[in-house]
Design a protein around this motif. Structure first.
Motif, short mmCIF file in Angstrom:
data_model
loop_
_atom_site.label_atom_id
_atom_site.label_comp_id
_atom_site.label_asym_id
_atom_site.label_seq_id
_atom_site.Cartn_x
_atom_site.Cartn_y
_atom_site.Cartn_z
N PRO A 87 0.77 -1.30 0.19
CA PRO A 87 -0.15 0.33 -0.15
C PRO A 87 0.90 1.13 0.03
O PRO A 87 2.04 1.70 0.92
CB PRO A 87 -1.06 0.13 1.15
N ASP A 88 0.24 2.11 -0.77
CA ASP A 88 1.00 3.50 -0.76
C ASP A 88 0.61 4.87 0.04
O ASP A 88 1.10 5.59 -0.15
CB ASP A 88 1.38 3.95 -2.02
N ASP A 89 -0.75 4.37 0.65
CA ASP A 89 -1.10 5.63 2.15
C ASP A 89 -0.41 4.50 2.94
O ASP A 89 -1.82 3.95 3.97
CB ASP A 89 -2.99 5.03 1.70
N LEU A 90 0.40 4.87 3.26
CA LEU A 90 0.75 4.83 5.02
C LEU A 90 -0.19 5.44 5.88
O LEU A 90 -0.05 5.08 7.13
CB LEU A 90 2.32 5.40 4.88
N GLY A 91 -0.99 7.05 5.56
CA GLY A 91 -1.78 6.80 6.56
C GLY A 91 -2.42 6.23 7.46
O GLY A 91 -2.52 5.67 8.11
N ARG A 92 -2.26 5.03 6.27
CA ARG A 92 -3.79 4.27 7.16
C ARG A 92 -2.74 2.88 8.19
O ARG A 92 -3.12 2.16 8.71
CB ARG A 92 -4.04 2.80 6.04
N LEU A 93 -1.61 3.44 8.09
CA LEU A 93 -0.38 2.51 9.03
C LEU A 93 -0.11 3.79 10.34
O LEU A 93 0.69 2.80 10.97
CB LEU A 93 0.88 2.10 8.11
N GLY A 94 -0.52 4.92 9.82
CA GLY A 94 -0.43 5.39 11.68
C GLY A 94 0.79 6.50 11.11
O GLY A 94 0.91 7.15 11.84
N HIS A 95 1.04 6.55 10.18
CA HIS A 95 2.13 7.55 9.82
C HIS A 95 1.65 8.75 9.44
O HIS A 95 0.34 9.10 8.70
CB HIS A 95 3.18 6.97 8.42
N PRO A 97 0.93 12.19 6.74
CA PRO A 97 1.58 13.34 6.17
C PRO A 97 2.84 14.48 5.87
O PRO A 97 2.58 15.58 6.76
CB PRO A 97 0.20 14.06 5.53
N TYR A 98 3.81 14.95 4.96
CA TYR A 98 4.91 15.33 5.23
C TYR A 98 4.53 15.99 3.71
O TYR A 98 4.86 15.34 3.03
CB TYR A 98 5.88 14.23 4.97
N HIS A 99 4.42 17.67 4.09
CA HIS A 99 3.80 18.25 3.14
C HIS A 99 5.04 19.38 2.29
O HIS A 99 5.06 20.14 1.01
CB HIS A 99 3.02 19.05 3.09
N GLY A 100 5.93 19.27 3.15
CA GLY A 100 7.44 20.30 2.85
C GLY A 100 8.13 20.29 3.39
O GLY A 100 8.07 19.85 5.17
N ASN A 101 8.85 21.78 3.46
CA ASN A 101 10.05 22.09 4.84
C ASN A 101 9.89 23.37 4.58
O ASN A 101 9.24 24.67 3.35
CB ASN A 101 11.60 21.62 3.66
N HIS A 122 2.46 14.85 -2.10
CA HIS A 122 2.78 14.51 -0.15
C HIS A 122 3.62 13.03 0.15
O HIS A 122 3.41 11.42 -0.47
CB HIS A 122 1.73 14.62 0.90
N GLY A 123 4.94 13.42 0.75
CA GLY A 123 5.97 12.67 1.56
C GLY A 123 4.80 12.09 2.63
O GLY A 123 3.54 12.29 3.46
N TRP A 124 5.77 11.37 3.79
CA TRP A 124 5.82 10.89 4.66
C TRP A 124 6.15 10.94 6.17
O TRP A 124 7.59 10.83 5.65
CB TRP A 124 5.23 9.22 4.87
N HIS A 224 3.65 21.47 11.31
CA HIS A 224 3.30 19.98 11.69
C HIS A 224 3.05 20.06 9.88
O HIS A 224 2.64 20.48 9.47
CB HIS A 224 1.57 20.10 12.66
N GLY A 225 3.64 18.48 10.07
CA GLY A 225 2.98 18.28 8.45
C GLY A 225 3.96 18.83 7.82
O GLY A 225 4.59 18.30 5.87
N ARG A 226 5.60 19.51 8.31
CA ARG A 226 6.81 20.36 7.39
C ARG A 226 7.66 19.28 8.69
O ARG A 226 7.37 20.16 9.22
CB ARG A 226 6.67 21.29 7.75
N SER A 227 9.45 19.72 7.57
CA SER A 227 9.76 19.47 7.89
C SER A 227 10.44 20.76 8.37
O SER A 227 10.79 21.59 7.70
CB SER A 227 10.91 18.52 7.96
N PHE A 228 11.32 20.82 9.23
CA PHE A 228 12.63 22.40 9.45
C PHE A 228 14.22 22.22 9.79
O PHE A 228 14.70 21.55 10.23
CB PHE A 228 11.87 22.79 11.04
N VAL A 229 14.47 22.95 8.68
CA VAL A 229 15.74 22.88 8.77
C VAL A 229 16.53 24.23 9.35
O VAL A 229 15.80 25.53 8.55
CB VAL A 229 16.54 22.67 7.49
#
Length: 401
Positions: A87-95, A97-101, A122-124, A224-229
């Motif tokens: 499955p490519d929908d990892l949200g169903r597995l509890g991960h 969404p990762y929308h950007g940086n 989006h990523g995860w 939330h939903g983003r990474s920060f650098v």
């Protein structure tokens, strides 16, 4: 990363003459992280009957429960999982969404890079322990045999063809004969180096990581939903909110810089964190109470590669092949892509067509060279854009490369 000369005839038939009591495999994979598990999945899906996956840690062990880094999965991970039949929908597995940086990198203020603008979805943000366990279990469900806990103790090429692999497990020593072996053992590349490949380390980057509570309310809401650098003189900071609601906070710096500053200690790490311009608002460093005295976990994050990607009857994948700088967020996608390419190469070795076998090995080696070349160019571009401290050791070392 040139391949050795292949002997496809030795790979064509089952392992001959295996001593009594010795396990036999068509493919033995050392390492059960994403690269190893995905290679096993791809081979099982192609009908390879005897795939053995060697995992150095027992399931449910403290090592499995420890803090993990490498939780950002870019948008191309979903299509790669689909190619593996997952499955490519990892949200169903509890991960999550990762929308950007979000980043403070070049000195021009905070910038945002949203995946949606690239048209890539989006990523995860992953619970890495859960994600890795899911891949291992999927491989086992689809036919791979899992040996855990077990570690590589030695390897010898058999005169009759294939390999005898020595493993050390809870019961002592055991042997497995295999037609092909795969190094998915991470940055140590234990199998490839045992077979004569050399690791080439390009820097001494390490990750110092803790978990903490993200800021409540508006201060942390856009995070939330983003990474920060955030770039700093001694390296750069990374943070993301994990599926459980906690944030991972990581300082990337060189090992000698970390030693000089005592950054592996709780107080120095927290002081450096508190001195950041923006991270301290998104994820405040704990002043007292739980976590205030917690020293960071330390992981190698060095850019490195082996000088041979493939040899006669062996192949390297994932971090054992190329260890990427976490700045690129390429680790998981690279591991899955390597697995698919390696499985295709191994299947062509098993085809009985000598020319196809040689071409497959050469093609895999060239693929590794191209990947490394593109990665190094991207790495240089990223670090050049953040050169606000050109004379600081961390940044001058990367400019010099």
């Amino acid at each position: 990363m040139s391949p050795e000369a292949l002997s496809p005839e030795a790979l064509r038939d089952p392992v001959p003459g295996a001593p009594p009591g010795t396990d036999a495999a068509d493919v033995l994979i050392v390492g059960a992280g994403p690269a190893g598990s995905a290679t096993a999945l791809a081979l099982c899906a192609a009908g390879v009957p005897r795939v053995v996956l060697v995992d150095r840690a027992a399931h449910g062990s403290p090592e499995r429960a420890a803090l993990r880094v490498g939780e950002s999965a870019t948008p191309n991970v979903g299509p790669l999982l689909a190619r593996l039949g997952l499955p490519d929908d990892l949200g169903r597995l509890g991960h999550r969404p990762y929308h950007g940086n979000l980043s403070l990198w070049s000195g021009d203020g905070e910038s945002a890079d949203d995946f949606l603008r690239r048209g890539s979805g989006h990523g995860w943000h992953l619970d890495r322990a859960r994600f890795d366990r899911w891949l291992r279990e999927a491989a086992a469900e689809r036919g791979a045999r899992l040996l855990a806990p077990a570690t590589l103790a030695g390897i010898e090429r058999r005169p009759e063809g294939g390999w005898t692999v020595g493993l050390r497990d809870a019961g002592g020593r055991r042997s497995v004969t295999a037609r092909v072996v795969v190094d998915a053992g991470g940055r140590r590349a234990p199998l490839a180096t045992a077979l004569g490949a050399r690791r080439r380390r390009l820097d001494r980057l390490i990750a110092l990581a803790v978990e903490a509570a993200p800021a409540a309310g508006p201060a942390g809401g856009g995070f939330h939903g983003r990474s920060f650098v955030e770039a700093v003189e001694i390296g750069w900071w990374y943070a993301a909110v994990l599926p459980g609601g906690r944030a991972i906070v990581t300082l990337m710096t060189d090992d000698d810089i970390a030693r000089a500053g005592g950054l592996a200690g709780a107080d120095a790490f927290r002081s450096a964190w508190a001195a950041t311009a923006r991270l301290r608002d998104l994820v405040p460093p704990p002043e007292d109470g739980p976590g205030a005295g917690t020293a960071p976990a330390v992981f190698s994050a060095a850019s490195q590669h082996v000088d041979r990607a493939v040899g006669a009857g062996w192949i390297a994948v994932g971090d054992a092949l190329i260890g990427f700088d976490p700045l690129t967020s390429s680790g998981i996608a690279g591991a899955l892509d390597d697995a698919l390419a390696a499985a295709d190469t191994i299947l062509r070795w098993f085809s009985g067509d000598g020319a196809a076998a040689r071409d497959a090995a050469i093609g895999y080696a060239r693929r590794a060279e191209d990947t490394l070349r593109r990665y190094l160019a991207e790495r240089t571009r990223h670090y050049s854009a953040g050169g606000r401290w050109p004379d600081a050791p961390f940044w001058s070392r990367r400019a010099a490369r």
